[in-house]
Motif scaffolding. Structure first.
Motif, mmCIF file in Angstrom:
data_model
loop_
_atom_site.group_PDB
_atom_site.id
_atom_site.type_symbol
_atom_site.label_atom_id
_atom_site.label_comp_id
_atom_site.label_asym_id
_atom_site.label_seq_id
_atom_site.Cartn_x
_atom_site.Cartn_y
_atom_site.Cartn_z
ATOM 1 N N THR A 168 0.829 -1.212 0.000
ATOM 2 C CA THR A 168 0.000 0.000 0.000
ATOM 3 C C THR A 168 0.860 1.256 0.000
ATOM 4 O O THR A 168 0.575 2.225 -0.727
ATOM 5 C CB THR A 168 -0.922 -0.004 1.233
ATOM 6 N N ALA A 169 1.921 1.245 0.801
ATOM 7 C CA ALA A 169 2.832 2.389 0.819
ATOM 8 C C ALA A 169 3.496 2.584 -0.538
ATOM 9 O O ALA A 169 3.656 3.718 -1.011
ATOM 10 C CB ALA A 169 3.881 2.194 1.908
ATOM 11 N N TYR A 170 3.854 1.491 -1.197
ATOM 12 C CA TYR A 170 4.467 1.574 -2.525
ATOM 13 C C TYR A 170 3.498 2.205 -3.526
ATOM 14 O O TYR A 170 3.875 3.112 -4.293
ATOM 15 C CB TYR A 170 4.879 0.181 -2.982
ATOM 16 N N LEU A 171 2.262 1.734 -3.558
ATOM 17 C CA LEU A 171 1.272 2.266 -4.497
ATOM 18 C C LEU A 171 0.987 3.738 -4.225
ATOM 19 O O LEU A 171 0.885 4.553 -5.148
ATOM 20 C CB LEU A 171 -0.019 1.448 -4.411
ATOM 21 N N TYR A 172 0.847 4.083 -2.951
ATOM 22 C CA TYR A 172 0.521 5.471 -2.598
ATOM 23 C C TYR A 172 1.647 6.421 -2.981
ATOM 24 O O TYR A 172 1.427 7.460 -3.605
ATOM 25 C CB TYR A 172 0.237 5.556 -1.098
ATOM 26 N N LEU A 173 2.880 6.063 -2.610
ATOM 27 C CA LEU A 173 4.015 6.943 -2.899
ATOM 28 C C LEU A 173 4.271 7.049 -4.401
ATOM 29 O O LEU A 173 4.569 8.138 -4.918
ATOM 30 C CB LEU A 173 5.265 6.424 -2.184
ATOM 31 N N TYR A 174 4.134 5.932 -5.106
ATOM 32 C CA TYR A 174 4.385 5.946 -6.548
ATOM 33 C C TYR A 174 3.356 6.805 -7.272
ATOM 34 O O TYR A 174 3.689 7.588 -8.175
ATOM 35 C CB TYR A 174 4.372 4.507 -7.066
ATOM 36 N N SER A 175 2.086 6.663 -6.894
ATOM 37 C CA SER A 175 1.036 7.432 -7.567
ATOM 38 C C SER A 175 1.090 8.915 -7.233
ATOM 39 O O SER A 175 0.563 9.738 -7.989
ATOM 40 C CB SER A 175 -0.341 6.881 -7.185
ATOM 41 N N HIS A 176 1.721 9.288 -6.130
ATOM 42 C CA HIS A 176 1.834 10.691 -5.737
ATOM 43 C C HIS A 176 3.181 11.297 -6.122
ATOM 44 O O HIS A 176 3.544 12.373 -5.627
ATOM 45 C CB HIS A 176 1.618 10.841 -4.227
ATOM 46 N N GLY A 177 3.934 10.617 -6.971
ATOM 47 C CA GLY A 177 5.159 11.193 -7.502
ATOM 48 C C GLY A 177 6.398 10.978 -6.659
ATOM 49 O O GLY A 177 7.488 11.415 -7.060
#
Length: 472
Positions: A168-177
């Motif tokens: 979840t942290a990976y997806l969130y950080l990746y999608s927010h740049g």
């Protein structure tokens, strides 16, 4: 007579409360009745006060049921939060990059999720063995510090929490740049897992971790006599060959600084579909099992070991013929190599199914593992039921065929299908474990019974010979 002072026994019910210590006055036996009564009242008051304190402390301590419900609520809240954050993160990506985005995230966390499933199902195996007459600790030659099913489930729960949280942290950080922070999430997670496995201090089940690592080392280098645990773990690794392949690709991307990119879809990518390392990793567990069988034949001279080695060798053409798709022309693959691959797949599936039924299992004791010491719903549902035979035989055959099909390198981009088939293969192996361990335990018990009978016969013969000599 009413004014006389009577000696009071230490065991008097007046002085001793249930579970309490005897209380005796400091005065002698000639103490006045008033003094004794005062001493008794003081002791009773003290005990009552202590009881009130204990009752008050017990009232302040939450009940186990309340704690269990609180844990379930926290787990549900965590799960819903992870799903919500992950979904919002995926939806932030553009439609043309969304599938690639999920594909790459799936690469890093798919192996760990499948390992979590394996650990949880292993805990279920141990729970069933603990309820039945199968002594799995003796089968695997475990010491008294071995993990129980509860401890295995604790490990699985920690993995269930940690792996999706990192994803979840990976997806969130990746999608927010935040690409650099996103790229660090799988690296940190893999590093933590490795450190937990090799941690040299007596925490995190040190003896069990080292037992696992020693068994892995014996599988890789079968330089000594092969134990049942070596065979058993190597068989499980053959079911997880796709997991090992994905691990290799993940580590390859981490080493080559390709995390949080989509470069692996390019034809010339180091960790892409054309990598020759992928089929090598897929075939590695089968080669380990193959050499184990050869080592067993060297030690025992049993021809069945050679037949077993032949079974594992049939998986090698399946893997390498499929890998040729990325190195030959499409017409040549369709016209020549694909029929060979189909033939080798059918041969491997049928041979493995035959070996499961005739060698790894013993149908004469097929469902004894479900005859629990304390009969319950599971015993009534499984033990002695004919449908258990049909289900295990049919599901084993079908999943054997699908697993062989999944070993194909040309299916590696269909990640949802591959994940589903890999999970089903882990479930098939979970079923296989019940009857494989039960069969081994039956062999051990029958062998020990035979040895006891022979020992009794030798003792009886010695006794008879001794008596005849005495008579002479």
């Amino acid at each position: 007579m009413s004014g006389a002072s009577l000696p009071v026994s230490i065991n008097s019910p007046v002085l001793r409360r249930a579970g309490g210590k005897p209380v005796v006055s400091d005065q002698g036996l000639d103490s006045t009745e008033t003094g004794e009564q005062g001493s008794i009242l003081t002791a009773n008051d003290t005990d009552m006060k202590s009881g009130n304190v204990l009752l008050h402390g017990a009232a302040m301590t939450p009940s186990p049921i309340l704690l269990w419900r609180l844990k379930i609520l926290l787990f549900l809240a965590w799960g819903i939060s992870c799903c919500k954050i992950s979904w919002d993160s995926v939806m932030r990506m553009s439609a043309d990059l969304r599938d690639l985005f999920l594909y790459e995230a799936f690469l890093y966390y798919n192996p760990l999720l499948l390992m979590t499933l394996t650990v949880f199902l292993w805990g279920v195996n141990l729970w069933v063995f603990a309820q039945s007459s199968v002594n799995y600790a003796k089968v695997f030659d475990l010491d008294h510090n071995h993990l129980t099913h509860r401890e295995v489930w604790k490990c699985a729960i920690w993995m269930i929490v940690v792996v999706p949280t990192s994803m979840t942290a990976y997806l969130y950080l990746y999608s927010h740049g935040e690409v650099s922070l996103a790229a660090s999430q799988p690296v940190i997670l893999y590093a933590i897992i490795v450190m937990v496995l090799i941690f040299p201090f007596d925490i995190f089940y040190l003896s069990s971790r080292y037992y696992f690592l020693r068994t892995l080392w014996r599988i890789i280098l079968p330089l000594q006599a092969i134990s049942f645990a070596d065979f058993f773990l190597a068989d499980i690794l053959t079911s997880m060959s796709k997991v090992l392949s994905d691990l290799e690709r993940s580590i390859c991307r981490m080493v080559n600084h390709q995390v949080a990119t989509i470069a692996w879809f390019e034809a010339d990518s180091i960790c892409g579909s054309h990598s020759v390392v992928i089929p090598l990793v897929l075939v590695f567990p089968y080669l380990c099992r193959f050499f184990q069988c050869l080592r067993q034949y060297k030690d025992t001279k049993e021809k069945t070991s050679l037949l077993n080695a032949l079974k594992y060798s049939t998986a090698i053409p399946v893997i390498f013929l499929s890998a040729l798709k990325y190195h030959v022309l499409p017409e040549k693959w369709t016209g020549f190599y694909r029929p060979l691959w189909l033939f080798s797949s059918i041969l491997n599936s049928l041979y493995s199914f035959y070996w499961d039924i005739t060698r790894d299992w013993d149908l004469s004791i097929f469902s004894r593992v479900f005859k629990f010491k304390n009969p319950n719903l599971c015993t009534n549902l499984f033990y002695g039921r004919i449908w258990v035979y049909y289900w295990v035989l049919s599901s084993n055959l079908v999943l054997r065929c699908t697993w062989t099909y999944k070993l194909s390198a040309h299916l590696r981009h269909n990640y949802i299908t591959v994940f589903t088939i890999t999970a089903l293969e882990i479930f098939r192996r979970f079923q296989w474990i019940f009857f494989r361990v039960e069969n081994e335990w039956s062999k051990m018990t029958s062998k020990s019974n035979s040895e006891l009978v022979m020992e009794e016969m030798v003792k009886e013969e010695e006794r008879l010979l001794g008596s005849s000599i005495h008579d002479i």
